[in-house]
Structures are given as structure tokens and as C-alpha cells.
Enzyme design. Structure first.
Site, short mmCIF file in Angstrom:
data_model
loop_
_atom_site.label_atom_id
_atom_site.label_comp_id
_atom_site.label_asym_id
_atom_site.label_seq_id
_atom_site.Cartn_x
_atom_site.Cartn_y
_atom_site.Cartn_z
N GLY A 16 0.77 -1.02 0.01
CA GLY A 16 0.42 -0.08 0.36
C GLY A 16 0.40 1.03 0.26
O GLY A 16 0.44 2.36 0.76
N ASN A 18 1.28 3.32 -2.71
CA ASN A 18 0.69 4.29 -3.03
C ASN A 18 -0.22 4.65 -2.66
O ASN A 18 -0.74 5.52 -2.49
CB ASN A 18 0.69 3.27 -4.52
CG ASN A 18 1.38 3.50 -5.98
OD1 ASN A 18 1.79 4.80 -5.56
ND2 ASN A 18 1.27 2.82 -5.86
N MET A 93 -3.97 -6.89 -7.12
CA MET A 93 -4.49 -7.83 -7.93
C MET A 93 -5.42 -8.30 -8.23
O MET A 93 -4.91 -9.41 -7.70
CB MET A 93 -2.62 -8.07 -7.17
CG MET A 93 -1.47 -7.75 -6.93
SD MET A 93 -0.62 -6.66 -8.33
CE MET A 93 -0.39 -7.75 -8.68
N ARG A 94 -6.05 -7.76 -8.96
CA ARG A 94 -7.48 -8.79 -8.97
C ARG A 94 -7.56 -8.25 -10.31
O ARG A 94 -7.86 -6.93 -10.18
CB ARG A 94 -8.64 -8.89 -7.48
CG ARG A 94 -9.75 -10.12 -8.11
CD ARG A 94 -9.95 -10.25 -6.68
NE ARG A 94 -8.86 -10.76 -5.70
CZ ARG A 94 -8.75 -12.30 -5.60
NH1 ARG A 94 -9.69 -12.71 -6.52
NH2 ARG A 94 -7.53 -13.26 -5.29
N ASN A 110 -6.11 3.21 -11.95
CA ASN A 110 -5.27 2.79 -11.66
C ASN A 110 -3.53 3.00 -11.94
O ASN A 110 -3.29 3.91 -12.87
CB ASN A 110 -5.31 1.40 -12.32
CG ASN A 110 -4.49 0.13 -11.48
OD1 ASN A 110 -3.59 -0.21 -11.21
ND2 ASN A 110 -3.95 -0.46 -13.56
N HIS A 112 -0.36 1.64 -13.20
CA HIS A 112 0.73 0.58 -13.39
C HIS A 112 2.15 0.68 -13.67
O HIS A 112 2.70 2.06 -14.60
CB HIS A 112 -0.12 0.64 -14.49
CG HIS A 112 -0.05 -0.33 -15.77
ND1 HIS A 112 -0.14 -2.05 -14.81
CD2 HIS A 112 1.55 -0.56 -16.55
CE1 HIS A 112 0.98 -2.88 -15.79
NE2 HIS A 112 1.34 -2.46 -16.70
N SER A 139 2.46 4.82 -15.45
CA SER A 139 1.33 5.64 -15.40
C SER A 139 0.32 5.01 -15.19
O SER A 139 -0.69 4.15 -14.28
CB SER A 139 1.22 5.65 -17.21
OG SER A 139 1.78 4.32 -18.13
N ASP A 148 -5.50 -2.91 -18.55
CA ASP A 148 -4.65 -1.85 -18.78
C ASP A 148 -4.44 -1.11 -20.21
O ASP A 148 -3.10 -0.16 -20.66
CB ASP A 148 -2.67 -2.19 -18.75
CG ASP A 148 -2.27 -3.06 -17.35
OD1 ASP A 148 -3.28 -2.73 -16.29
OD2 ASP A 148 -1.84 -3.90 -17.19
N GLU A 177 5.29 6.95 -8.97
CA GLU A 177 4.21 6.67 -8.85
C GLU A 177 3.81 7.35 -7.87
O GLU A 177 2.44 7.80 -7.51
CB GLU A 177 4.67 5.05 -8.44
CG GLU A 177 4.79 4.13 -9.51
CD GLU A 177 4.21 2.98 -9.34
OE1 GLU A 177 3.22 2.41 -8.42
OE2 GLU A 177 5.43 1.81 -9.64
#
Ligand code: GRF
Length: 191
Positions: A16, A18, A93-94, A110, A112, A139, A148, A177
Site C-alpha cells: 500500500g 501508493n 492484484m485482481r 489505476n 501501472h 502510468s 491496462d 509513482e
């Protein structure tokens, strides 16, 4: 009178970092969003423990044993209960289902770890190194049914250095990020 802040929910599956960057940015009075919920498919995710310790509302449920439709229906209910307007995926991650994307169309973003459209999916840093790229990055994009593949809202670049491994490159990208995601989310909720 200050404008009401947009309500953001963050979905994660792991450490976590981010999410922490987004929560810390939200503490600035001028930030246009507030974090109303941190949710996870992994009850043991370190990011959930951190958010709970900050006094942020958290929700967790493992899809194991109940199946994806029931899991996502419960997640959807938790997001609506929290009055979330925007969903920020941060190491979630889903794969989100087409049904879920449709229910929140244009309101899920999101981060990435590649310069999309390069390197969708996993192992982005190893693929950038193997390709001999001089530049890598991350991104922030809108989530659609295509993995994505939604509109890119912002990108940040870092140099790939001689001797980089996927881990050293990942660490350099992760630092940018955090800044990119906080800035891009603020712009996204204000647009
Ligand atoms: C980040 O590299 C992000 O780009 C990717 O998953 C990782 C999550 O890291 N989607 P953290 O949990 O935010 O530290």
C-alpha cells in the site's frame, strides 16, 4: 466557502505505498479529494493495517470460497455505503469484472508500472530491461474492460541505469509513482 472534496476509495492487495501517498496528499487542505475507504481482497494486506491505524474506514473480504460475483457485489455495497465517487486501484492484484467496470464506468483509475501502451500486465520492469529500454516509468489510466488499456491520464519517466535489476528499477519507478498518482488523482477528480 471551500468546494466539497470528492470522495475516493482505494483498493489494494499489498503493502500500500501508493495508498499511503494518496492519503498523505489528501491531508493537504487544498487537496480536492478525501479518502473515505481503503478496501482489500486480502484481509492481511499490510496497507489495510496502516489505514486502520490512521483511523480510515477499511473493508476487507477474501473472494476465496464465495466466488467473484458475490465478492464484487459486497465490495460494491461497501463502496456505495462509503459514498465513494472515485475508485483508485493501488496495487490491487485482481482483475475487475466487466460488470464492475460498467457499474463504475469512467470512475475507476489505476497506476501501472510501465509507460503504457508498453508492457501491459505483469513483470513490466523485467520486460523493459530485457528490451534494452533507456527509459521506464509509470502510468495512471482509466480502468476499462481491456487490461491496462483505458485512457492514460498521466505518466512519469525514470532512466534505466546500467546494471539495473527488476528490483532496482522498480524502486526507482515507485518513488515517482507516488508523486504521479497523487497529482493525477487530484486532477482527475477536479475535471
Ligand atoms: C505498484 O508498482 C503499482 O504500480 C502496481 O502495483 C504496485 C503496488 O505497490 N500496480 P504498493 O502496494 O502501492 O506499494
Amino acid at each position: 466557502m471551500t468546494a466539497p472534496k470528492r470522495k475516493v476509495a482505494i483498493l489494494l492487495s499489498g503493502r500500500g505505498s501508493n495508498m499511503i501517498a494518496l492519503v498523505e496528499a489528501a491531508r493537504e487542505p487544498a487537496c480536492p479529494y478525501e479518502v473515505v475507504l481503503v478496501a482489500s481482497d486480502k484481509p492481511e494486506a499490510p496497507g489495510i493495517a496502516w489505514a486502520a491505524a490512521q483511523g480510515i474506514a477499511t473493508w476487507t473480504l477474501s473472494p476465496k470460497g464465495i466466488g467473484k460475483p458475490a465478492y464484487e457485489a459486497a465490495l460494491d455495497a461497501a463502496l456505495r455505503h462509503a459514498q465513494a465517487e472515485t475508485i483508485a486501484l493501488a496495487g490491487y492484484m485482481r482483475l475487475v469484472s466487466d460488470t464492475f467496470v460498467a457499474a463504475w464506468r469512467g470512475r475507476i483509475i489505476n497506476i501501472h508500472p510501465s509507460l503504457l501502451p508498453k508492457y501491459k500486465g505483469l513483470d513490466t520492469h523485467a520486460r523493459a530491461i530485457a528490451a534494452g529500454d533507456a527509459v521506464a516509468g509509470c502510468s495512471v489510466h482509466v480502468v476499462t474492460e481491456e487490461l491496462d488499456g483505458g485512457e492514460v491520464l498521466g505518466q512519469a519517466e525514470v532512466a534505466v541505469l546500467p546494471g539495473d535489476t527488476p528490483d532496482t528499477l522498480a524502486a526507482r519507478v515507485l518513488a515517482v509513482e507516488h508523486r504521479l498518482y497523487a497529482r493525477t488523482l487530484a486532477e482527475f477528480v477536479a475535471r
